[in-house]
Design a protein around this motif. Sequence first.
Motif: not given
Length: 620
Positions: A134-158
């Motif tokens: 499967g995918p690299d766990p570290a890369a997957e965690a980084a991807r999810r962290a990036e997704l969560e950060a993006k969502a948090a930024a969007e919610m903050e913008a909203l």
Amino acid sequence: MVTKDADSKTTATKRPAATTSKAPTSSSAAVSRTAASPSRLRAGAPAKSAAIPTATSSASSKAPGVKTSAPSKPVSSLKSPAGSPTASKPTGASSSSKTGATAGKAGPKGGSKGGAKSGASKSSAEHEAAEDSGPDPAAEAARRAELEAKAAAEMEALRRAAWQAQVEYERKQEAKRRQQREEEAKRKKEEAALRKSLLEAAYDGEDDQIRAGLSRAREAGYLRPDPVEAADGHGNTLLSEAAAGGAVSTVQMLLQLGAQPNSRGEFLRTPLWRAAFLGKEEVVPALLQGGADPRIGNEGGELPEHVAPAAIKEVIKAWDVAKTDMLIQQIESRQLERAAAVQAERAHAVRGCEESVAAAEEANSRAQQALKHARMELEKRIHEYDTCVEEKKPEGLTQVALDEVHQAEQMVEDSRRRAVEAAEVLDAARLQLRREQQQQLAEGGEDAEALPGVQVAVRALNDVLIRDVGGLIAASGKWPLVIDTSGQASVFLRYQDTNYVNALNSRHMEPHMLRRSLLGSIRYGKAMVLDLQDCDLWPEMPRMFDQVQPGLLASLMDKSLLAGERYASLIRVEDGEEYDKNKFQESRIKAFGLIVLTAARMPNPQLLAQTYAVRVMITE
């Protein structure tokens, strides 16, 4: 080295079965795990042999290592040091001896280390297979962290956009109120100018200008209730000015229009008194025939004949006052008839306004319901998105949930705009109704809608709501209602030690959750915040609380729930020992409080009557 090889071979010969059983098994497991990694095969990378680690390079000087021709080939394809395939040899001691020797060379002390080295090889193979599966766990965690950060930024913008929209809305409302004040000032100025113009025209006897001015006053609603009775600051009416100016035709016209012949102005002087005093002999007969009473004097008791020239005195003495009594009676009858007609007209206008208010209330109710459903849908979509993030769903599914959140937010914005428009229409209809119900509105802007609530800055909310400095809320005997159109109070109360209940969140309003929120607040002496947001939800709250216990909201609002341990009726067996009746302390019960929060500019009248209203001042 020779001795070591000999020892290894000897050891392998003595224990052929154990060595033989371990080496092929390890090699077979390595081959199968390598073959199970499609990523390696697709990438074209050579298959690794987990059975022979790099440590065997020292032994390969004497005998070549075991080679695997392909990941999918069986163990029988392994070659001997001489190059002949082992599959051609029968299974026997010599064969197992060679195999054992090969396995034994993997360790420095012979065959006793072979099993350990085989286990290490198996562990290495499992690690490589885990990496390939499967995918690299570290890369997957980084991807999810990036997704969560993006969502948090969007919610903050909203949130920031919502705050800016709220501030802009308040600015528009303030501009609207300022415009209304300017229009009212302009109206007063025009009305004052029209009054002055009419008074001057009456004194000068300009009948056409008076008619035009009276018509304009009625159309614009100036000089109410009756423009004919318009007067200056001393109470001198148009008829009084016309009498003082000696304008006979104007006096007759005003009397025909229903002007009061015995109005009293400065120093309580009547039109007849002023005409007699100024010697306007030509208008005295017209005034007497119009109902002017010569028996009414000024504030000093002087009658018109006392201050009149001799010619006017003769006219007044010759006048029959019995005729005056009859004329006054007729005037009073006409006044009653006009009053009845005006009253009927006003009643008709009021009924029309009441119908308009009823229609506006129905439209506003529909808009509020639509806004409520839109906000509840948004809460559901946000919950679904949060679940996707928490459970680490695939990125595609999480993005779909986020898109649905955006769509729900747009629906809320559209519903909120329609609700605001419906509320403005309702406010205008109610204002018009009040104007029709009142004959003459007081000047100075008293007809403007007063905003309820004691104004409090956000930084003072802790003193006012939590600490109740001065005991104003306690003295009122009511729970506080926080009117906040900016959302600042909501943020403040969420960070306090409170149980927050969103009235639009179905999970918060579920009977068990609502009961525990209330009971927990009483148990631990904290405030329960009931957030109605910008919807008129108060009429629905009794039904929602009745699902927990009939009459719960009423007993909570009048504080009878806290008396005589009535709150114990909320305790359930499943609450456990934590909510045992004996653990409720009197000091904590007294510290309990209910805070109703609303973002509506004009809350429900019933809610206002039941609470101590506090209006949050907007600060940037």
